[in-house]
Design an enzyme around this catalytic site. Structure first.
Site: not given
Length: 408
Positions: A150, A176, A189, A271, A403, A408
Site C-alpha cells: 500500500t 507488507k 497495517t 512511511e 498520512n 484522498t
C-alpha cells in the site's frame, strides 16, 4: 546458538511445492500463494478489538480445519467495519478456491488498505484472476510481494535453507507494512506470509510461529498504531522429507530469522523513514522488563525525531526507559549509541553518570553514528540477566504528508 542456515533466493516459492503470484493495477492488488500438496497452517492476528472481516473468517477456518492449500490477499481495501464485509471476505476466498480447484475451507485470507469502505469486489476479483494466470513466472514471488503493498516503498521478501541428514529444508516469506505498525499478535497495517517444506504438526507449527512472532513482529514499531488487519500465516507442506522433531532448534531458529528480517524490512520502510533503529535492553530483572524498556525506546516520538535529526539526545532514551514500567536504578545504568556492526560505540551514560556532553568526543562520535541509515541503541539496566531487542525507525516530515493525504 550459531546460525545453521544460509540465505537463498525465492521468498515464498523457495520451499518445494509452492507457487505464488500477484497483480496490482494502481490502487488495488491481489496475491495468491499455493501449495501443490496438502499443508498444515498456523496464524497469528491483531489483538485490536476492532478487527477486519478476513481476520474473523480466517481465525474460524484455522480452528476448524487441519488441511490448507492457499492464501489469498488483497491490497487497497481493509474490508473492515463495513456492512457486507464478511460476505466480501467469503467471496474473495471462494474466488481463489474456484480458480485453484480446492475447497474453500483450505484457503486463508487477508486484506490491507482503507478501513470503513466496502470492498470493490469487481476490481479485486479481476486482480485475483490476473494473479492466478501467471503463477509459474520466474518473478512470481516479487509479484506477490508487490501486489500487497500500500504505502510501502519496496517489496519485502526473504528465504533461508538448512540441511539435515543430506536433505534441505527451506523457509521463505513475504511481508507488507509501512504505517500503523505496533502489533500485538497472540495465537501483526502488517501482513506476513511464510511457507516451508518441513514436515510438522499443526500444534508444533503454531507454537513455533508464536515464539518467532514474539521475538520479531511483536517487537516492531513504526508509529505506535495497531492495525485492524495484522496477520501472519505459515503454510508447511512436508515436501522436504524432513521431520520437525529431527531439527527443532534449527527450524525454530530459521523461522525466527525469517520473521525478524521481515520485521526489520517493515520498520525500515516506515512511511517516510530513512533510518532503522535497533534498541537492545539487557541486564533487565525480567524478560517482560526488557521488552517494556526496549519497546518504549522505539515507540518514543521524541526519540524517533531525534534519530531523524541525528541528535544524540540521550535524555530522551533515559526518559523512555524510565516511564516504561521496567525496574531500574537511575544511579546505575548505561546508554550506548552504536553502529549496527557494534564496531563503533559511544557511551553517553555509564553507571548512571553522564559521559557525553557538548564538545566531548563521545557526543561527536554519537552524532556521526546517528547519520548512518542503521543505528543501535544499547541500554544496560544492571538489574538482572534478561534482554530484548525491539525494532523501530525515525520519524520525519514525509510521515505527516503521507498520512494526511492517505484516503484522498
Amino acid at each position: 546458538m550459531a546460525e545453521n542456515f544460509m540465505v537463498v533466493d525465492g521468498g515464498v516459492v523457495a520451499p518445494k511445492g509452492f507457487k505464488a503470484n500477484g497483480h496490482k493495477d494502481r490502487k488495488y492488488g491481489a496475491a495468491l500463494i499455493y501449495s501443490e500438496t496438502d499443508a498444515v497452517a498456523a496464524g497469528v492476528f491483531t489483538t485490536n478489538k476492532v478487527f477486519a472481516h478476513p481476520v474473523a473468517l480466517s481465525k474460524d477456518v484455522l480452528v476448524n480445519n487441519n488441511v490448507f492449500r492457499a492464501i489469498v490477499a488483497n491490497s487497497g481495501n481493509a474490508n473492515c467495519f463495513t456492512k457486507g464485509g464478511m460476505e466480501d471476505a467469503k467471496a474473495l476466498v471462494k474466488k481463489a478456491a474456484d480458480l485453484l480447484k480446492i475447497p474453500e475451507n483450505q484457503v486463508l485470507s487477508a486484506s490491507t488498505g482503507v478501513i470503513g469502505r466496502r470492498m470493490p469486489m469487481d476490481i479485486i476479483t479481476i486482480e485475483v484472476e490476473r494473479a492466478f494466470k501467471n503463477m509459474n513466472l520466474e518473478n512470481s514471488n516479487e509479484n506477490a510481494s508487490k501486489a500487497i503493498m500500500t504505502t510501502d516503498a519496496f517489496p519485502k521478501t526473504v528465504a533461508v535453507e538448512f540441511e539435515i541428514n543430506g536433505k534441505n529444508v527451506r523457509i521463505g516469506g513475504i511481508a507488507k507494512g509501512a504505517g500503523m505498525i505496533a502489533p500485538n499478535m497472540l495465537h501483526a497495517t502488517m501482513l506476513g506470509f511464510i511457507t516451508t517444506d518441513i514436515e510438522i504438526s499443526k500444534e508444533e507449527l503454531t507454537d513455533s510461529l508464536q515464539k518467532a512472532t514474539d521475538e520479531s513482529f511483536n517487537n516492531a514499531v513504526v508509529d505506535g498504531d495497531m492495525s485492524t488487519n495484522d496477520t501472519v500465516y505459515v503454510l508447511a507442506n512436508a515436501q522436504s522429507g524432513v521431520k520437525y522433531t529431527d531439527c527443532k532448534a534449527d527450524f525454530d531458529g530459521a523461522l525466527a530469522y525469517v520473521s525478524k528480517e521481515l520485521a526489520k524490512m517493515i520498520v525500515s520502510d516506515g512511511e517516510g523513514a530513512k533510518k532503522l533503529i535497533e534498541a537492545t535492553v539487557h541486564g533487565a530483572e525480567t524478560k517482560e522488563d526488557a521488552k517494556k524498556a526496549s519497546m518504549s525506546i522505539v515507540r518514543s516520538l521524541l526519540l524517533k525525531t531525534a534519530v531523524f535529526g541525528a541528535d544524540p539526545n540521550w535524555g530522551r532514551i533515559a526518559a523512555a526507559v524510565g516511564y516504561s514500567g521496567a525496574e531500574m536504578d537511575m544511579a546505575n545504568f548505561d546508554i550506548i549509541i552504536s553502529d549496527i556492526s557494534l564496531e563503533n560505540q559511544a557511551f553517553l551514560v555509564k553507571a548512571g553518570e553522564q559521559i557525553a556532553d557538548c564538545g566531548t568526543p563521545e557526543l561527536k562520535l554519537a552524532e556521526e553514528i546517528m547519520k548512518e541509515d542503521k543505528i543501535k541503541i544499547i541500554v544496560d539496566l544492571k538489574m538482572g540477566s534478561f534482554e530484548n531487542t525491539a525494532f523501530g525507525c525515525d520519524l520525519g516530515y514525509e510521515y505527516v504528508r503521507i498520512n494526511s493525504e492517505y484516503t484522498t
